[in-house]
Design a protein around this motif. Sequence first.
Motif, mmCIF file in Angstrom:
data_model
loop_
_atom_site.group_PDB
_atom_site.id
_atom_site.type_symbol
_atom_site.label_atom_id
_atom_site.label_comp_id
_atom_site.label_asym_id
_atom_site.label_seq_id
_atom_site.Cartn_x
_atom_site.Cartn_y
_atom_site.Cartn_z
ATOM 1 N N THR A 17 0.845 -1.235 -0.026
ATOM 2 C CA THR A 17 -0.202 0.125 0.025
ATOM 3 C C THR A 17 0.808 1.109 -0.053
ATOM 4 O OG1 THR A 17 -0.090 -0.147 2.647
ATOM 5 C CG2 THR A 17 -2.055 -1.082 1.210
ATOM 6 N N GLU A 18 2.210 1.187 0.191
ATOM 7 C CA GLU A 18 2.998 2.267 0.222
ATOM 8 C C GLU A 18 4.288 1.899 -0.249
ATOM 9 O OE1 GLU A 18 2.830 3.937 4.336
ATOM 10 O OE2 GLU A 18 3.921 1.925 5.002
ATOM 11 N N GLU A 20 8.396 3.874 -0.180
ATOM 12 C CA GLU A 20 9.457 4.951 -0.156
ATOM 13 C C GLU A 20 10.382 5.281 -1.054
ATOM 14 O OE1 GLU A 20 13.397 5.732 2.806
ATOM 15 O OE2 GLU A 20 12.171 4.169 3.199
ATOM 16 N N THR A 43 9.778 -0.950 -1.248
ATOM 17 C CA THR A 43 8.429 -1.361 -0.720
ATOM 18 C C THR A 43 9.076 -2.448 0.423
ATOM 19 O OG1 THR A 43 8.373 -3.342 -1.906
ATOM 20 C CG2 THR A 43 7.498 -1.385 -2.769
ATOM 21 N N GLU A 68 7.779 8.651 2.105
ATOM 22 C CA GLU A 68 6.839 7.568 1.800
ATOM 23 C C GLU A 68 5.420 8.205 1.333
ATOM 24 O OE1 GLU A 68 6.220 5.247 5.456
ATOM 25 O OE2 GLU A 68 8.162 4.280 5.651
ATOM 26 N N LEU A 69 5.256 7.434 0.338
ATOM 27 C CA LEU A 69 4.081 7.593 -0.472
ATOM 28 C C LEU A 69 3.069 6.578 -0.596
ATOM 29 C CD1 LEU A 69 5.692 9.641 -3.590
ATOM 30 C CD2 LEU A 69 4.746 10.622 -1.360
ATOM 31 N N PRO A 70 1.953 6.840 -0.529
ATOM 32 C CA PRO A 70 0.843 5.632 -0.474
ATOM 33 C C PRO A 70 0.509 5.628 -2.084
ATOM 34 C CG PRO A 70 -0.329 7.750 -0.031
ATOM 35 C CD PRO A 70 1.117 8.052 0.073
#
Length: 499
Positions: A17-18, A20, A43, A68-70
């Motif tokens: 789900t996310e 970096e 991930t 960190e991005l979703p």
Amino acid sequence: MAQVLEFKLPDLGEGLTEAEIVRWLVEVGDVVTVDQPVVEVETAKAMVEVPCPYGGVVTARFGEAGTELPVGAPLLTVAVGEPEPDRPAAPGADGHRAPPAGAASTEAGSAASGGAGPATGAEDAGGEGSGNVLVGYGTSRAPARRRRVRPGPPAGANGRARAADPVDGPVPVISPLVRRLARQNGLDLRELTGSGPDGLILRADVEYALRAAAAQGRTATAPAGPRPGVEPAREAAGAAPAPQAGTAAPGAAPLTAAPGADGVRTPLKGVRGAVADKLSRSRREIPDATCWVDADATELMRARAAMNASGASTALNAAGAPKVSLIALLARICTAALARFPELNATVDTEAREIVRFDRVHLGFAAQTERGLVVPVVRDAHARNAESLTAEFARLTEAARTGALTPAELTGGTFTLNNYGVFGVDGSTPILNHPEAAMLGVGRITPKPWVHEGELAVRQVVQLSLTFDHRVCDGGTAGGFLRYVADCVEQPAVLLRTL
């Protein structure tokens, strides 16, 4: 007229789900082609290069290294289509043209705040690629891309102009892990001289520089993210960035600790964070128990030596086939034992309150890497012979070492073989690899006094342990499994009954 399209972080599969951001592979103003990798992300499973589905000019990037991005969050925007004619550069710009629309506002805002701009400086690298390419720490690097020379920034308050961005390519390092180590400790790689071939910067070079800086009293605890992410006001004042919630490692000082308190904070994210979550869940949900037994491995070692010696003259081994490894023989014993005790090749579905027994053995094995503990999985281990297992263990171990394991190679295990003897220890009571129901542990094989055929002798002894989910079987089944494994170790001929 160019059309600006937004590219978002795609679904990377396996329920992730996310991710970096590790490093950007393009800068604002670069021209990208369809399916060209534009950013490298980490991930909970692997390092992944993400390709962009659009071709055009990069007009903006969202997030810096360490962010960190979703899934679904914007990564960058690309101007697609016929670009507007270039306008002449302003006087004093040394003949350089202004960046495309969107890039100018981004870079100007960065210059005004005194930041490093969207570019990641020495960390940028480029190269052609295709598809979702999984990359590791030891994979070959793409050819270095020369960075654009930007106009010099305006003079600061003291009347002196700030230094322009460097015009050379990225600093050559042996792996992204080395680049991350330098970034997390605030070390500028451009100040180092690499000791590797052609000036390649090795991990030892970075560690030496950090020790030297610490000895001179110039090193402070570096933030988890890169310097460009620090608030401009705090950066200008030279103050340390405020700690972020949720980044303290277990046992670390609380976030309210007084300034100057000892301790280094390591964020639990990426692979390390995923492992921490899985181990915590295993300890919460699984009522595990461990039994162990000492076994005389002398005959197993002799059998392995005989296999490799007898095959040394064959055409197969002469062509370069690897020798049969000890872990491959232990894996073969495991699969034979699981055929006799299938209760241990299972998992518990807590929601349905059912025990799920598998008819295939996907054998995981614990591998310690610089990124932390990972468990690669050998698919259909029950259908492989010793040579096939040796080759697959070697391939997965190298992929784990270089960080090139795919998410599929790290999931789906049904039983784990944990060879902690490589660390020089005799025994262990490991935590089960959730949601598996059992794990065989193998200690070091070492000469010890042993009663053999009624006489005291020096034999090669190993301690075997079995950690199991007590919900799937009782002690009798677990003891029977472990005893069968020990019998095969002591008398490899026992395996002939099941071949």
